[in-house]
Design a protein around this motif. Structure first.
Motif, short mmCIF file in Angstrom:
data_model
loop_
_atom_site.label_atom_id
_atom_site.label_comp_id
_atom_site.label_asym_id
_atom_site.label_seq_id
_atom_site.Cartn_x
_atom_site.Cartn_y
_atom_site.Cartn_z
N VAL A 192 0.90 -1.21 -0.08
CA VAL A 192 0.19 0.01 0.05
C VAL A 192 0.94 1.35 0.00
O VAL A 192 1.88 1.39 0.83
CB VAL A 192 -0.82 -0.07 1.18
N ASP A 193 0.61 2.21 -1.01
CA ASP A 193 1.42 3.40 -0.82
C ASP A 193 0.77 4.57 0.06
O ASP A 193 -0.16 3.97 0.63
CB ASP A 193 1.57 3.95 -2.27
N ASP A 194 1.47 5.50 0.36
CA ASP A 194 0.91 6.44 1.18
C ASP A 194 -0.48 6.77 1.23
O ASP A 194 -0.97 6.93 2.23
CB ASP A 194 1.86 7.63 1.39
N LEU A 229 -5.85 6.02 -6.38
CA LEU A 229 -6.20 6.86 -7.53
C LEU A 229 -5.10 7.90 -7.64
O LEU A 229 -4.32 8.21 -6.62
CB LEU A 229 -7.30 7.55 -6.82
N ASP A 230 -4.74 8.24 -8.94
CA ASP A 230 -3.79 9.07 -9.21
C ASP A 230 -4.05 10.48 -8.80
O ASP A 230 -5.17 11.05 -8.81
CB ASP A 230 -3.53 9.12 -10.73
N GLU A 231 -3.14 11.08 -8.31
CA GLU A 231 -3.40 12.43 -7.72
C GLU A 231 -3.61 13.41 -8.86
O GLU A 231 -3.14 13.36 -10.02
CB GLU A 231 -2.34 12.84 -6.90
N GLY A 261 -6.56 5.55 -12.01
CA GLY A 261 -6.19 4.76 -10.93
C GLY A 261 -6.23 3.30 -11.15
O GLY A 261 -6.10 2.80 -12.29
N GLU A 262 -6.24 2.45 -10.08
CA GLU A 262 -6.39 0.99 -10.18
C GLU A 262 -7.04 0.27 -9.09
O GLU A 262 -7.20 1.17 -7.85
CB GLU A 262 -5.00 0.56 -10.22
N LEU A 263 -7.80 -0.61 -9.24
CA LEU A 263 -8.46 -1.56 -8.50
C LEU A 263 -7.81 -2.75 -8.30
O LEU A 263 -7.84 -3.48 -9.19
CB LEU A 263 -10.07 -1.58 -8.71
N LYS A 264 -7.56 -3.47 -7.05
CA LYS A 264 -7.00 -4.63 -6.76
C LYS A 264 -7.52 -5.39 -5.83
O LYS A 264 -7.94 -4.81 -4.93
CB LYS A 264 -5.51 -4.56 -6.51
#
Length: 600
Positions: free
Chosen positions: A475-477, A598-600, A571-574
């Motif tokens: 998980v990113d920030d 989600l992309d900022e 963005g991306e769903l996983k």
């Protein structure tokens, strides 16, 4: 009357019954002695015990025939007993030349006992009033349950006494329990049953007091039948009819589980009709007026459904009995509704059909065996699986043909007649299993394992993560991970059912679970204004579960094989699946972690 007088009266009644049913009494005494000797010598004489049991039951029917038609004709009476004795000897010889535990022997013996019981109920009602059959049926049922209850109480009491002696005074040999069982259930139970059977009146004879007492329906039973069983059966009938007409164009014709359910319902219906036929309160009167017509409808539809199954998978002994009972029920419904004064014909019809079902060559098991042998040989020939009189394994034949092979194989295994198939020798069956002979797993087909048990339930599959394997989620920030449980098309965690609001980077988003059985399974992500950001098609999960666990219906997989992602513009769903359950025609049941990035 004092207690001693009552006891003396009861013993006199029993002794009179022993002399009255002398043939049966001798058989029941002999079977008790034989069983006790078998217990003492650690032998097993099943054939002789069964034969004596049949002799005892047959003796009851013969004595009732003699009293009804040949009361003063000694030669005819002795003739009937002689024929009965010859039949019993013949049946014993039949058992000696066949495996006692063979399926066909079990079926034939059970049907024979049933036929004798129904015949015994029928004989006293021949050429009498329209309620004679109901009264006779009540006599036998009351006598049977009274004898069973007293025998059970006696057995429990004797066991308590033996246990007390064993624990408090001295050890008791375990064989004593076998002796007690033989004395109570093979001796006391049938002889006491005989003592409860009254002298049935003849064609024009006046009913005696003993008979009147015997045919009286106890108040408790009358209330139970009139105000509990009859209303419940009526409501159950309406439910069945609603189900049948709602599914008349679909599941009804393929639901084998419903087949046994409907047959049980029809049997119960006729059982209740015979018990209440002599009752005359308002609820019973209405029930007797309309219920036979409803039985006619249900039975007719069930008969048509059974014929469809016979056309698809051939005849089995189970469907043979179902179709015979359909014939019985249809004809009996007409007799009950329009020719009630001839109601005794119903029991005669049942006896006749039962006898047909156990006659050599046309009995249920023989016809079922020939049908399944023919079906297996036809499938093998039609799919070019036979060369030089040898079966060639082939996994590429159509699925419906595989199902027929499995159905026939399982049935013929059950009746121990696989060797009747021209291409299956005993040596081949001993050395090779189903997979080696035919080229595919016997349990690899949808519903194939349930065809013989008639349990055509919806197929289900499940996948789970292997125990002890941790799920690693990076998980990113700014990422968000949600544990989700979906069942019946809804998020369990959400009060909004198939919708859930989540907070991500100080903004509100909405998750929507859009599922409709096998047609679609979508996970949708929307922004706070309702704009759809991504629609993740998860229909592949259903296909994955079906394909991976087709043989065993369940499978454990490593975590990486249950991890999936969907990239979209922004963005991306996983998802990380931990449990997945799929049932035909139903929404999936799943536990998984959803990672939103989600992309900022």
């Amino acid at each position: 009357m004092s207690l001693s007088q009552k006891v003396q009266g009861r013993f006199k009644t029993i002794s009179n019954a022993v002399f009255r049913f002398w043939f049966s009494s001798i058989a029941f005494i002999l079977v008790t002695v034989v069983e006790m000797i078998a217990v003492a010598t650690y032998n097993s004489w099943e054939e002789l015990i069964l034969t004596l049991g049949i002799a005892g039951a047959l003796g009851i029917a013969v004595q009732l025939v003699n009293e009804r038609f040949f009361e003063n004709r000694r030669n005819f009476q002795l003739g009937l007993y002689t024929v009965s004795l010859l039949f019993v000897i013949g049946y014993y010889i039949y058992l000696q030349y066949n495996d006692f535990f063979q399926y066909s022997v079990t079926v034939r013996s059970c049907v024979l006992f049933f036929t004798i019981f129904i015949g015994s109920c029928w004989v006293p009602s021949i050429k009498r009033d329209e309620f004679a059959l109901s009264k006779s049926f009540i006599v036998f049922i009351k006598s049977l349950f009274t004898s069973f209850f007293l025998a059970a109480v006696l057995m429990i009491g004797l066991l308590i006494i033996i246990q007390a002696i064993n624990f408090l005074i001295m050890p008791i040999d375990t064989q004593v329990y076998g002796y007690l069982t033989a004395l109570v259930w093979l001796g006391f139970f049938p002889i006491y049953f005989l003592s409860l059977l009254p002298h049935f009146p003849g064609e024009r004879a006046v009913e005696n007091e003993g008979y009147k007492r015997a045919v009286t329906v106890p108040k408790f039973l009358e209330v139970l039948l009139s105000y509990i069983i009859v209303p419940l059966l009526g409501v159950y009938t309406l439910i069945l009819l609603v189900y049948i007409f709602r599914n008349i164009t679909g599941d009804f014709w393929n639901d084998n589980l419903l087949e046994s359910l409907l047959v049980s319902y029809v049997v119960t219906g006729w059982f209740v009709l015979f018990l209440i036929d002599s009752l005359s309160n308002q609820i019973v009167t209405v029930f007797k007026k309309y219920f036979p017509a409803l039985l006619f409808i249900v039975t007719g539809l069930q008969g048509a459904a059974s014929l469809v199954k016979v056309a698809r998978f051939g005849m089995t002994d189970g469907r043979y009995f179902i179709l015979l009972f359909v014939v019985f029920s249809l004809i009996s419904s007409i007799i009950y509704l329009f020719f009630h004064q001839r109601i005794t014909f119903i029991a005669g019809l049942l006896v006749g059909l039962s006898i047909i079902s156990i006659l050599p060559f046309i009995d249920a098991v023989s016809i079922g065996t020939r049908s399944q042998v023919r079906q297996m040989e036809n499938v093998l020939q039609q799919n070019d699986m036979v060369q030089d009189h040898q079966i060639q394994a082939d996994d590429s034949i159509p699925t419906d043909q595989k199902r027929k092979l499995v159905h026939s194989y399982q049935y013929l295994s059950k009746v121990d007649q696989l060797q009747d198939v021209s291409y299956l020798s005993e040596q081949m069956l001993e050395k090779h299993d189903f997979l080696e002979i035919f080229g595919f797993e016997i349990n690899s087909l949808e519903n194939a394992g349930n065809t013989i048990n008639e349990n055509n339930q919806a197929e289900s599959f499940s996948l789970d993560v292997r125990e002890g394997e941790p799920i690693q989620i990076e998980v990113d920030d700014g990422g968000l991970v949600l544990p989700l449980h979906v069942a019946a098309g809804e998020f369990i965690q959400s009060e909004a059912k198939n919708r859930m609001t989540v907070s991500y980077r100080n903004k509100q988003y909405r998750l929507v679970w859009d599922e409709n059985g096998e047609e679609k399974t979508d996970l949708i992500l929307e922004d706070d204004k309702g704009k759809q950001l991504v629609r993740y098609d998860l229909q592949f999960l259903r296909e994955l579960a079906t394909s991976r666990s087709a043989a065993s219906n369940s499978e454990l997989l490593p975590a990486e094989d249950l991890t999936f992602s969907e990239r979209f513009d922004g963005g991306e769903l996983k998802i990380y699946v931990t449990h997945l359950y799929v049932e035909e025609g139903q929404d999936i049941d799943a536990d998984f972690y959803l990672q939103i990035s989600l992309d900022e």
